[in-house]
Design an enzyme around this catalytic site. Structure first.
Site, PDB file in Angstrom:
ATOM      1  N   ASP A 165     -61.983  42.603 -42.969  1.00 22.26           N
ATOM      2  CA  ASP A 165     -62.145  43.661 -41.989  1.00 22.26           C
ATOM      3  C   ASP A 165     -61.678  44.969 -42.655  1.00 22.26           C
ATOM      4  O   ASP A 165     -61.104  44.954 -43.748  1.00 22.26           O
ATOM      5  CB  ASP A 165     -61.390  43.369 -40.682  1.00 22.26           C
ATOM      6  CG  ASP A 165     -62.000  44.160 -39.518  1.00 22.26           C
ATOM      7  OD1 ASP A 165     -62.777  45.099 -39.766  1.00 22.26           O
ATOM      8  OD2 ASP A 165     -61.702  43.854 -38.347  1.00 22.26           O
TER       9      ASP A 165
HETATM   10  C1  BGC Z   1     -63.593  46.396 -36.924  1.00 22.37           C
HETATM   11  C2  BGC Z   1     -64.781  45.557 -37.300  1.00 22.37           C
HETATM   12  C3  BGC Z   1     -65.897  46.451 -37.761  1.00 22.37           C
HETATM   13  C4  BGC Z   1     -65.405  47.241 -38.957  1.00 22.37           C
HETATM   14  C5  BGC Z   1     -66.455  48.133 -39.571  1.00 22.37           C
HETATM   15  C6  BGC Z   1     -63.203  47.359 -38.014  1.00 22.37           C
HETATM   16  O1  BGC Z   1     -62.274  48.278 -37.585  1.00 22.37           O
HETATM   17  O2  BGC Z   1     -62.526  45.557 -36.586  1.00 22.37           O
HETATM   18  O3  BGC Z   1     -65.190  44.772 -36.215  1.00 22.37           O
HETATM   19  O4  BGC Z   1     -67.042  45.723 -38.058  1.00 22.37           O
HETATM   20  O5  BGC Z   1     -64.332  48.045 -38.528  1.00 22.37           O
HETATM   21  O6  BGC Z   1     -66.751  49.207 -38.782  1.00 22.37           O
END
Ligand code: BGC
Length: 766
Positions: free
Chosen positions: A300
């Site tokens: 993530d």
């Molecule tokens: C989120 C993810 C997301 C990623 C990219 C993160 O902060 O938890 O779910 O896909 O950002 O934007």
């Protein structure tokens, strides 16, 4: 020989590079790389790559510069990223959108790097790309797997036309906590429903052929237990037992893996004290080894670096070591891999075989997407213009928006509204809002593109409609963006008197209240889940002058609206429904669509009941024998019961259930039959739900578990016999060691229109 393969590969790429016209685009769409033997070319490329280039594939950067403008120089960080891009040290980018932008960046990867390996472009296409549909929690309330699949298919086609190859969806995190803002992004509290919906969404995004220009790779996230953040506070600790992990958290992930999802994302949280990103058990043991997942895992955002504040990694180099060894294949925005991994390999702390494995997984998905056949497959501006915002997408968005609406309460049949000679008062700032209905996580969606409730109701000309705001939900001047904290209006009631006057003069008052679209989503946890700001006060003030109120809720999580349930005759859960919001709501209020949605998450009476969910365990003291004595599992100041149970949802007609029967078939299979009758006066759809309870087992089992559902549409007075099947898959469960077991014994079987279904029988599994 190596050189030969290399040259062939480069030649092959360069001849595709010059082809960007529509003919080639369409031709390539039929040229599925899924049919090719992918392993051989992937291995051949891998052999050509230096250690640094392989690590480069594992590096993902956020879009850092307008690639059609000048090269970044003054900004040190951007300049370094640009250098990495040119050296083939970037395998993927996120948040780059538009065929032109994507093409410009892809051109650098393909034409300027030594091996010309194309980038994979990821984006959060969560509930539509430009044509925003209902938030995932809302569409889950439709229980309509075909419509959900179609929504994902449209989102994929639209995003792909705009250069995107890969969405970070579906989020299949089960959550039992409405305080957690990200419940809007999932399918609710139930692992069975969550698995079905996750699979439908993956099938929609990925289609039959990943190399088609209409499909994109999906990503199951967040692995694992992110939805179990303690006290509903985002990013917080998750601490759960093995049984919950295997029986509640894993099932949707396992199901989407079986459905062929090509990527997974790990999660920010620690799970039982180990950060998911550095968790070898989750990523290698369970996902890659036990479940045989052969796609790749992306971290993530910054979650590799976040292992430092977790107190698990000493520094960024240590974090890179832990994440790579644990099986996290791609580093989203920590720069840990690109800066540290090569040295870690040289020092013997990370085995190069693990790097090969990660790079190979990423290359494999790029092959499957057709990016090696044509790196510009997704970059046709003419096609982008034809596809993005297409009328058909809006039609489908309206269809699923209507299906997502849940009728929570309808006393005295105040709904549907009469179409003529009525004075209707419409009250609430959210009724006249064209942005809030888009909800959270709609990054490519444009502000102001939703049909408001006011606009939707104005299309019904037979009545007189008067609108009054009543009160702002968000204070004027608040920064209404995805990233900023909102300022909720807690004080300004100056609009109340106008609203009261309008209500006094009306036959029916429609009040649109709830959460602003940016009150849910990432980083949007709440401790109070009632109507925000002064809206409860407004509701009560209007109620004093006119009790004929239809409350339309627009929100991204279950709300605790006990007062409204006690006093307001009709309540409609309309969530954040996307661009067609106002049309969908108006059609339901006027009865042009008979509501059929069912709640995918329990609505509590009181925030103190959270976590509240229908499939709880009984405890040793489930009932009070004597109402005066306190020694049973209960609250002294609130009922144990929810306000609205999981699966609840009314219709403008009624359904009755009779003749529940079980037929035992060979091989531990059971056919469940029930007669469902439309006992009302209008045609309607019902989601027939099947629940079981394993009465006695080697682990305490839930009081009920959803194990089947089917949607039926019936004309008034018509009856249909519904058949559902139970097999060992539904009757078994995971032991505390993660082993699936099927135990003989007696099960209760319940069938009905919600999780409180009373019609029951039993079955015996021998
Ligand atoms: C989120 C993810 C997301 C990623 C990219 C993160 O902060 O938890 O779910 O896909 O950002 O934007």
């Amino acid at each position: 020989m190596k050189k030969l393969i290399f040259i062939c590969f480069i030649l092959c790429l360069s001849c595709k590079v010059s082809t960007g016209n529509k003919d080639t685009f369409q031709k390539n769409s039929n040229n599925s790389s899924n049919n090719l033997n992918i392993e051989h070319p992937v291995d051949s490329i891998l052999k050509l790559m230096t250690l640094e280039e392989k690590i480069g594939q594992m590096n993902q950067y956020n879009g850092f510069w307008d690639a059609t403008g000048p090269v970044p120089k003054s900004n040190e960080k951007a300049a370094l990223k640009y250098e990495h891009l040119k050296k083939g040290l970037v395998g993927s980018m996120l948040n780059v959108k538009g065929a032109k932008q994507v093409r410009a960046l892809q051109k650098i990867a393909v034409e300027e790097t030594r091996l010309g390996i194309p980038l994979i472009f990821g984006f959060d296409v969560i509930h539509g790309y430009k044509t925003i549909g209902p938030i995932p929690l809302a569409e889950s309330a439709s229980w309509d797997l075909e419509a959900i699949k179609k929504a994902a298919q449209n989102a994929a086609e639209e995003a792909a036309a705009s250069g995107i190859n890969w969405t970070f969806a579906p989020m299949v995190d089960i959550s039992r906590d409405a305080r957690w803002g990200r419940v809007m992004e999932g399918a609710g509290e139930d692992p069975y429903l969550g698995a079905k919906i996750g699979v439908a969404r993956v099938q929609g995004f990925q289609g039959e052929d990943l190399a088609s220009p209409k499909s994109i790779a999906a990503c199951a996230k967040h692995f694992a237990a992110y939805g179990f953040a303690e006290s509903g506070r985002d990013y917080n600790t998750a601490d759960i037992g093995t049984s919950t992990l295997y029986n509640v958290v894993f099932p949707p992930f396992k199901a989407v893996n079986e459905a062929g999802v090509r990527t997974f994302m790990n999660s920010f949280n620690i799970l039982n004290d180990l950060p998911a990103t550095g968790n070898e058990f989750l990523q290698r043991e369970v996902l890659k080894n036990e479940w045989g997942f052969d796609g790749f895992i992306v971290s993530d955002w910054g979650s590799i670096a976040e292992m430092i504040p977790h107190g698990y990694a000493e520094d960024i180099k240590h974090a890179a070591e832990l994440a790579a060894n644990a099986g996290s294949d791609m580093d989203m925005e920590s720069s840990a891999y690109v800066l540290e991994l090569a040295n870690l390999v040289k020092e013997g702390k990370v085995d190069e075989k693990l790097i090969d494995d990660a790079a190979k997984r990423i290359l494999r998905v790029k092959f499957e997407l057709g990016l090696f056949d044509n790196p510009y497959l997704y970059c046709n501006e003419e096609h982008e213009k034809d596809v993005v915002g297409k009328r058909a997408f809006h039609d489908d968005a309206l269809d699923i928006a209507k299906k997502s609406i849940v009728l929570l309460k309808n006393e005295n049949n105040i709904l549907p509204l009469k179409k003529e000679n009525q004075k209707i008062a419409l009250i609430g700032a959210l009724a006249n809002d064209k942005t809030s209905p888009l909800g959270s996580w709609r990054i490519a969606g444009d502000d102001g593109t939703a049909v408001s409730v006011l606009e939707g109701l104005q299309q019904y000309k037979g009545n007189t409609l008067t609108y009054a705001k009543g009160a702002d939900v968000v204070s004027p001047g608040s920064n209404i963006t995805f990233v900023n904290e909102l300022k909720i209006n807690e004080t300004d009631t100056t609009g109340f008197s106008e609203a009261i006057n309008v209500a006094k003069a009306a036959d029916v008052v429609v009040m649109v209240l709830g959460e602003h679209g940016y009150q849910t989503g990432e980083g949007r946890s709440r401790t109070k889940i009632d109507l925000p700001g002064v809206q409860q006060e407004l509701l009560e003030a209007v109620y004093k002058v006119n009790k004929n109120i239809v409350l339309v809720l627009t929100n991204g999580r279950p709300l605790a609206i006990t007062w409204a349930d006690d006093n307001i005759p009709a309540i409609v859960e309309a969530w954040h429904l996307g661009v067609q919001s106002g049309n969908a709501i108006a059609q339901v209020l006027y009865g042009d669509y008979n509501p059929s949605g069912k709640l995918p998450m329990t609505f509590p009476r009181n925030v103190g009941q959270i976590p509240i969910y229908y499939n709880y365990k009984n405890t040793g003291r489930p009932h009070g024998k004597n109402s005066d004595v306190v020694f049973w599992s209960h609250y002294s100041d609130e009922s144990n019961k929810p306000l609205y149970p999981f699966g609840h949802g009314l219709s403008y007609t009624t359904f009755s259930y009779k003749n529940l029967k079980v037929e035992a078939l060979p091989n531990s299979k059971f056919k469940i039959m029930v007669d469902v009758t439309n006992s009302g006066t209008v045609i309607g759809k019902e989601v027939v739900q099947l629940y079981i309870q394993d009465k006695f087992a080697s682990l305490a089992r839930p009081v009920r578990e959803l194990k089947g559902f089917v949607m039926v549409e019936l004309e008034p007075k018509k009856t249909k016999t519904i058949e559902l099947m139970l097999t060992e898959k539904e009757l078994g469960f995971y032991s505390q060691h993660g082993v699936f077991i099927v135990e003989p014994g007696e099960f209760n079987v319940y069938v009905g229109g919600n999780s409180n279904a009373t019609l029951s029988t039993t079955l015996i599994l021998e």
